[in-house]
Design an enzyme around this catalytic site. Structure first.
Site, PDB file in Angstrom:
ATOM      1  N   HIS A   1       0.864  -1.186   0.000  1.00 28.85           N
ATOM      2  CA  HIS A   1       0.000   0.000   0.000  1.00 28.85           C
ATOM      3  C   HIS A   1       0.903   1.239   0.000  1.00 28.85           C
ATOM      4  CE1 HIS A   1      -4.065   1.700   1.654  1.00 28.85           C
ATOM      5  NE2 HIS A   1      -3.552   2.454   0.717  1.00 28.85           N
TER       6      HIS A   1
ATOM      7  N   ILE B   1       4.120   3.813   0.838  1.00 29.82           N
ATOM      8  CA  ILE B   1       5.564   3.609   0.725  1.00 29.82           C
ATOM      9  C   ILE B   1       6.282   4.883   1.148  1.00 29.82           C
ATOM     10  CG2 ILE B   1       5.609   4.316  -1.707  1.00 29.82           C
ATOM     11  CD1 ILE B   1       7.793   2.222  -2.177  1.00 29.82           C
TER      12      ILE B   1
END
EC number: 3.1.1.2
Length: 379
Positions: free
Chosen positions: A119, A121
């Site tokens: 998801h 980063i």
């Protein structure tokens, strides 16, 4: 009329007014009144081989973008197209120095566990070492995977260092590195991989949070939040920016460099539903991949053949050093009705280059007519 009847009638009227107010807020939030138009800042193209999303991305100092792909949005309890959950989790690299080239898949292994649903980063660069932090939605836990970026920009590789797990990681959306092993994380809710999450969202329960992990343990630094999403850090490290799509705004928190505690500073309305935030490394402007029309995104979750209009906004600070967004200006840099870019969620810029990611479909590169470091009023 008796007092009891008057009371019951008053309660009924208040209940009706509450429902009307709630429905009106949902209609405005989901954008049933909006129309999407196409406006590109220059020629744009799809970047192969990314086909199953580029939900978030980070940028190294030498112009290499690292991109997450293959998020399973079922962790939020949404009704989703089975093709979304079937998409493999991957990381890609895109070289801004050679934008005509395709993206490159980065191969890695996380121990013996192949479960990877990336998801948010983040990146931490110190000296010659670069670390990449990635949110991973495993079925049994929410983890932050920490990688080391190795090799040169022409042939980048990554090596898995460790997985971080903590009871305070309830439903992690994004991660923001503050050191080689420390980071902030937003929890966009509490329940995960259950239909009850829909009820949590429907009732607007503030069961989310922002936590900070110092390398050994986590603590809550902002409590009782609702659907906080992507994060960004100001260039001087003084402020943390957090996307808040359900109010079409960006929250600004002042950060303590000693304790990493966060204190509310300001909320700025941007008129769209922001997902992730990219802080321009030269200007400090905020670039955000946004949802243009909310209900169209929900329709795309149910069937990815339904296009969801995309939008990239640039928020330029015009205030002082201590209150940079006391005054600001919002630019509509990129918009698309869904044909080339459906469900935009992230963006990164280098000079004239604009890279745009989506929740579950393509990656798009645009050659902008205006350099991103310039203070221009048109795109």
């Amino acid at each position: 009329m008796s007092y009891r009847k008057v009371l019951l009638k008053s309660i009924a009227i208040l209940a009706v007014l509450f429902v009307i107010r709630y429905l009106a807020k949902q209609v405005l939030l989901l954008g049933f009144h909006k129309t999407a138009f196409t406006h590109w800042p220059g020629p744009c193209r799809s970047v192969s081989p990314v086909e199953h999303g580029a939900e978030d991305m980070v940028l190294t100092k030498n112009g290499l973008a690292i991109i997450t792909s293959g998020i399973d949005v079922a962790y939020r309890g949404d009704v989703t197209d089975p093709r979304i959950s079937a998409a493999p989790g991957k990381l890609f690299a895109f070289n801004f120095n050679k934008p005509e080239q395709n993206a490159t898949e980065l191969e890695f292994a996380i121990g013996t566990d192949s479960e990877f649903s990336p998801h948010g980063i983040s990146i931490w660069e110190e000296g010659s070492e670069t670390r990449i932090f990635v949110v991973n939605h495993r079925q049994d836990a929410e983890t932050i995977e920490i990688f080391k970026l190795i090799g040169d920009i022409a042939k980048p590789k990554i090596e898995h260092i460790k997985s971080v797990q903590d009871p305070l990681f309830t439903s992690v959306n994004d991660v923001l590195a503050t050191g080689p092993s420390s980071f902030y994380a937003t929890n966009d809710g509490y329940l995960r991989f259950t239909a009850w999450r829909g009820l949590e969202r429907l009732l607007s329960r503030p069961w989310g949070s922002v936590v900070h992990y110092d390398g050994s343990e986590a603590k809550v630094v902002v409590g009782s939040t609702f659907e906080y999403n992507g994060m960004g850090l100001s260039l001087d490290g003084q402020f943390v920016y957090i996307a808040r799509p359900f109010t079409s705004s960006i929250m600004i928190y002042e950060r303590s460099s000693e304790t990493n505690d966060l204190a509310f500073h300001q909320e700025i309305a941007i008129g769209a539903l922001p997902d992730n935030i990219f802080v321009h490394p030269v200007t400090g402007d905020l670039w955000s991949g946004c949802t243009a029309i909310g209900y169209r995104l929900l329709a795309a979750f149910e069937n990815i053949d339904n296009w969801a209009p995309s939008l990239v906004l640039r928020v330029r600070p015009l205030g002082t050093k201590d209150r940079p967004f006391e005054q600001f200006k919002v630019y509509d840099v990129f918009s698309d009705d869904g044909h080339i870019m459906s469900s935009s969620s992230s963006a990164a810029v280098v000079g004239n280059g604009l890279l745009i990611g989506s929740v579950m479909q393509k990656l798009v590169y645009c050659d902008m007519k205006v350099d991103s470091t310039l203070s221009r009023d048109t795109y």
